[in-house]
Each structure stands twice: as structure tokens, then as C-alpha cells.
Design a protein around this motif. Structure first.
Motif, mmCIF file in Angstrom:
data_model
loop_
_atom_site.group_PDB
_atom_site.id
_atom_site.type_symbol
_atom_site.label_atom_id
_atom_site.label_comp_id
_atom_site.label_asym_id
_atom_site.label_seq_id
_atom_site.Cartn_x
_atom_site.Cartn_y
_atom_site.Cartn_z
ATOM 1 N N ALA A 44 33.790 84.903 77.651
ATOM 2 C CA ALA A 44 33.994 86.317 77.958
ATOM 3 C C ALA A 44 34.580 87.011 76.745
ATOM 4 C CB ALA A 44 34.928 86.483 79.164
ATOM 5 N N SER A 45 34.258 88.289 76.623
ATOM 6 C CA SER A 45 34.772 89.068 75.493
ATOM 7 C C SER A 45 36.183 89.589 75.749
ATOM 8 C CB SER A 45 33.836 90.253 75.208
ATOM 9 O OG SER A 45 33.777 91.120 76.335
ATOM 10 N N HIS A 46 36.659 89.469 77.006
ATOM 11 C CA HIS A 46 37.983 89.982 77.355
ATOM 12 C C HIS A 46 38.538 89.135 78.500
ATOM 13 C CE1 HIS A 46 41.092 92.706 78.900
ATOM 14 N NE2 HIS A 46 41.063 93.278 77.701
ATOM 15 N N PRO A 47 39.849 88.846 78.504
ATOM 16 C CA PRO A 47 40.426 88.018 79.575
ATOM 17 C C PRO A 47 40.186 88.568 80.975
ATOM 18 C CG PRO A 47 41.980 88.240 77.759
ATOM 19 C CD PRO A 47 40.850 89.167 77.460
ATOM 20 N N ASP A 48 40.215 89.899 81.139
ATOM 21 C CA ASP A 48 39.963 90.475 82.465
ATOM 22 C C ASP A 48 38.564 90.144 82.955
ATOM 23 O OD1 ASP A 48 42.481 91.541 82.598
ATOM 24 O OD2 ASP A 48 41.889 93.590 82.103
ATOM 25 N N LEU A 49 37.597 90.170 82.039
ATOM 26 C CA LEU A 49 36.225 89.862 82.422
ATOM 27 C C LEU A 49 36.045 88.368 82.676
ATOM 28 C CD1 LEU A 49 34.283 92.210 79.980
ATOM 29 C CD2 LEU A 49 34.911 92.606 82.373
#
Length: 254
Positions: free
Chosen positions: A71-76
């Protein structure tokens, strides 16, 4: 997540092409690179997740299983992980039907309430998931936008290109590894045959017997001493002694 303008530059085109090269990266590294390039190349893409799936080789009714994700971001990453944990959501529909799915505005989306809640709580307003199969590899790429209709459908071709290149790299890597293992096994077999032939020649000279008798004697010693034939041959060739060989073997006493 912050949305940034994206454009497919010559440099990005080169980076996308490099995804398909065997040995450029591990599977996890390839997945991470796919998500990074998606954010750079697709206008409106604020973030991305990608998953590699294992395609069952047996029962056609079995579901593919997720093997790795990025993922490009921890939230995603959390959005994807929660879908995988529940084993339901848009990505599973994509994997089951092998067709892309998207939602231009998840505020009015009713198909996946749990996944939609996860995305809304993390600032996502639209998404698109694209699959690509290159047996035995299946890869899905999900793009996320922070505004309704932020992901133009005309840009889905870039997502398809990215996921195709990523799956090609992993499939080619698997095939390369398989061919390499086969080559190593063949080389080992050739070397083993050579050392056995050398050992037979030594026994033929030492015992005054022919090749068949020498090989039979080696097999007898291998079985009685519980030593692999190749290991025994290496000992004979290495001049470490000829165990239990004191006289010419007799064919009639088999």
C-alpha cells in the motif's frame, strides 16, 4: 492522503516498462513499486493498494488466496487488510469474476457497506480495482481518490498496464526460478553420473572386473552401508579407501 496532479512522463513510462523485467525486485518490492507508480501516473489517484493472489491448481471451486500486499499509505493498507480479514468486499468480487469494479462516489454505494465505511473513515471518496492474470499469478490493483469521480475512467488503461506489468514480472520470476532449479538438478545429475563412472573405472582396474560387475559391487556396498551411491563414488574417487572390496566380484553369487 493528499491528491497530487499526475502525468505519464517519459521517465514514468520507462519505470513502468522496468516492472516486467525479471530479477528487478522481489514480489513485495514489485507490488510496492506498482502502488508508487499508480500514484504518479494516474490523474486523481491519491493512493493505491496491490495484492498478489495464488491461483489454486486443483479444485476449480477454490478461491484464490492472498499471498502478499502493498500500500502507498498505512491507512490504505488497513483498508485492504480489513477486507482480506473479512474475506469479502470489492477486491474479492474482482478476484472471483476477474473483472474490474469501481465506484465513482462511495457515499451512494450500497454493494459493500463494510468496505465503504472503512474507506470513508480514511478520506476515500471513490475507488477502482483492476485485476490481471498471468498464470499462476493473479494481481489486483486498487486506486483511491479523495473526491467523487476523481478517477477518470479514461485513465483506467494506465492502471491495467501497471497491474499487467507487475503480474508479468512475478510470473516470469516464477518461471525463471523453475527453469533455474531444473538446470541445477540436471547439472547435479550430470556431475553425479560422472563421479559414479570414475568410481566404476577405479574398481574395474582394482578388481579386474567389467563395468557391470563394478557397478553391482558399488550398489551392494551402498545398500549394506546405507550410503548414497554418489557419496560412495566420491569416497572411492577421493582415495579414501574401498570398504568391503577385497576380491573380484562373482556374477554367479548374486
Amino acid at each position: 492522503m493528499q491528491q497530487t496532479p499526475s502525468v505519464l512522463t517519459d521517465q514514468l513510462a520507462v519505470e513502468i516498462a522496468r516492472l516486467g523485467i525479471v530479477g528487478e525486485s522481489s514480489d513485495i518490492g514489485t507490488l510496492h513499486r506498482v502502488t508508487e507508480l499508480a500514484c504518479q501516473a494516474v490523474p486523481g489517484c491519491a493512493g493505491a493498494t496491490s495484492i498478489r493472489w495464488a491461483i489454486p491448481s486443483g479444485d476449480a471451486g477454490e478461491r484464490p488466496e492472498p499471498l502478499a500486499s502493498a500500500a502507498s499509505h498505512p491507512d490504505l493498507a488497513e483498508v485492504a487488510d480489513r477486507q482480506l480479514a473479512r474475506r469479502r468486499g470489492p477486491v474479492f468480487d474482482v478476484v472471483e469474476h476477474r473483472r474490474a469494479v469501481s465506484s465513482d462516489d462511495i457515499l451512494v454505494e450500497t454493494r459493500w457497506p463494510e468496505a465503504v465505511n472503512d474507506m470513508l473513515s480514511r478520506g476515500v471518496r471513490c475507488f477502482s480495482t483492476t485485476p490481471h492474470v498471468r498464470a499462476p499469478v493473479l494481481v489486483t490493483l486498487t486506486l483511491y481518490g479523495v473526491g467523487a469521480r476523481a478517477l477518470a475512467r479514461s485513465q483506467h488503461a494506465i492502471a491495467s498496464l501497471l497491474v499487467a506489468q507487475g503480474s508479468a514480472a512475478m510470473s516470469n520470476s516464477l518461471q525463471y526460478d523453475s527453469v533455474h532449479r531444473t538446470a541445477v538438478q540436471l547439472q547435479e545429475a550430470v556431475e553425479a553420473r560422472a563421479i559414479v563412472d570414475q568410481a566404476k573405472g577405479i574398481l574395474m582396474h582394482a578388481l579386474g572386473c567389467d563395468a557391470d560387475d563394478a557397478f553391482a559391487e558399488m550398489r551392494r556396498i551402498s545398500q549394506t552401508r546405507h550410503v548414497k551411491l554418489t557419496a560412495l563414488a566420491q569416497r572411492i574417487v577421493g582415495d579414501q579407501g574401498l570398504p568391503e572390496i577385497t576380491e573380484r566380484p562373482d556374477r554367479t553369487t548374486d
